[in-house]
Design an enzyme around this catalytic site. Structure first.
Site, mmCIF file in Angstrom:
data_model
loop_
_atom_site.group_PDB
_atom_site.id
_atom_site.type_symbol
_atom_site.label_atom_id
_atom_site.label_comp_id
_atom_site.label_asym_id
_atom_site.label_seq_id
_atom_site.Cartn_x
_atom_site.Cartn_y
_atom_site.Cartn_z
ATOM 1 C CG ASP A 48 -2.207 0.767 1.018
ATOM 2 O OD1 ASP A 48 -2.143 1.992 0.775
ATOM 3 O OD2 ASP A 48 -3.272 0.156 1.080
ATOM 4 C CG ASN A 98 -8.287 -4.692 -2.344
ATOM 5 O OD1 ASN A 98 -9.499 -4.787 -2.429
ATOM 6 N ND2 ASN A 98 -7.681 -3.850 -1.494
ATOM 7 C CE1 TYR A 164 -14.121 2.839 -8.013
ATOM 8 C CE2 TYR A 164 -16.294 1.880 -8.372
ATOM 9 C CZ TYR A 164 -15.076 1.886 -7.713
ATOM 10 O OH TYR A 164 -14.814 0.930 -6.767
ATOM 11 C CE LYS A 168 -12.907 -0.584 -9.047
ATOM 12 N NZ LYS A 168 -11.772 -1.337 -8.461
#
Length: 271
Positions: A48, A98, A164, A168
């Site tokens: 991260d 993720n 978005y 996706k």
């Protein structure tokens, strides 16, 4: 696995001896997934840009937890992450790609190029670059699994955030296409597509969702689904997660074939 997600009494946890990499692991879905995989026996490398949060997740994952700061929108950072996992843990068996961010702008007068590039860089490039970086490590282990975090926004129209939805949808298309392409190598590629789930992304609209009575999906529910996908046999699947429903692969309609040619005959290929 039992109905509660636990292995039968006396059996080893399902990921014992496996190594998993989880991007976006500092909070939300990534943290829940990292901890779920660790509880299932895996060594977990958490990645991260949030170093404090990522290090905390790795610590909570126990002795098999590790952390490396990583901006998934950078191809070199993805390669460094995989190299770290191989050097520290001996290889990679599972990659959970993720990491994700909210778009933060629309496509009209509020369009912001920097925010657009950042959203596409994390949400789409992060999956592409992560897959490219991890494939050699999975091949070296004789196979493995990749689970990408898409969204319900990748399965339906999202008028309030079309950008978005665009990235996706791209992740969903990648999963459906790479799944069958990689399966002969023993590498399974799938996507998880939750609705509104507990994560940083929903913070700006949490009040709005609550006012509309929208139920927020616990991060642990998504994590448990990722574990099911990772230990299952499917490839090219996109699992939806919605409150009150059992997660399962979304059933896509096939595209229409060619229509009849002149005179009612089927059109020839290329005609």
């Amino acid at each position: 696995m039992s109905a509660a997600g636990e292995p039968p009494e006396g059996a080893a946890p399902p990921l014992t001896g496996r190594v998993a990499v989880v991007t976006g692991g500092a909070s939300g879905l990534g943290r829940a997934t990292a901890l779920t995989l660790a509880a299932a026996g895996a060594q977990v490398v958490v990645a991260d840009v949030d170093t404090a949060g990522g290090a905390e997740t790795a610590e909570r994952a126990g002795a098999g937890g590790h952390f490396l700061a990583c901006d998934v929108s950078d191809p070199d950072a993805n390669r460094a992450l995989v190299e770290f996992a191989v050097e520290r843990c001996g290889g990679v068996d599972l990659a959970v790609l993720n990491a994700g961010v909210a778009t933060g702008c629309g496509i009209g007068e509020d369009f912001d190029l920097a925010r657009y590039r950042r959203a596409m860089g994390v949400n789409l490039d992060g999956v592409v670059f992560g897959t490219h970086a991890v494939l050699p490590a999975l091949r070296a282990r004789g196979g493995g699994a990749i689970v990408a975090t898409a969204s319900l926004a990748g399965l339906t129209a999202v008028p309030f955030d079309p950008l978005y939805a665009a990235n996706k949808h791209a992740v969903v298309g990648l999963a459906r296409s790479l799944g069958p392409a990689l399966a002969p190598e023993g590498i399974r590629f799938n996507a998880v597509c939750p609705g509104f789930a507990e994560s940083r992304i929903i913070e700006p609209i949490r009040g709005l969702l609550a006012g509309q009575g929208v139920e927020i999906i616990p991060a642990e529910t998504v994590a448990e689904t990722v574990l099911r996908i990772a230990t299952g046999g499917g490839s090219g699947e996109c699992w939806f997660i919605q409150p009150g429903r059992e997660p399962e692969p979304f059933r896509f309609r096939n595209v229409p074939g060619p229509g009849p040619g002149p005179g009612g005959r089927a059109a020839e290929p290329g005609g």
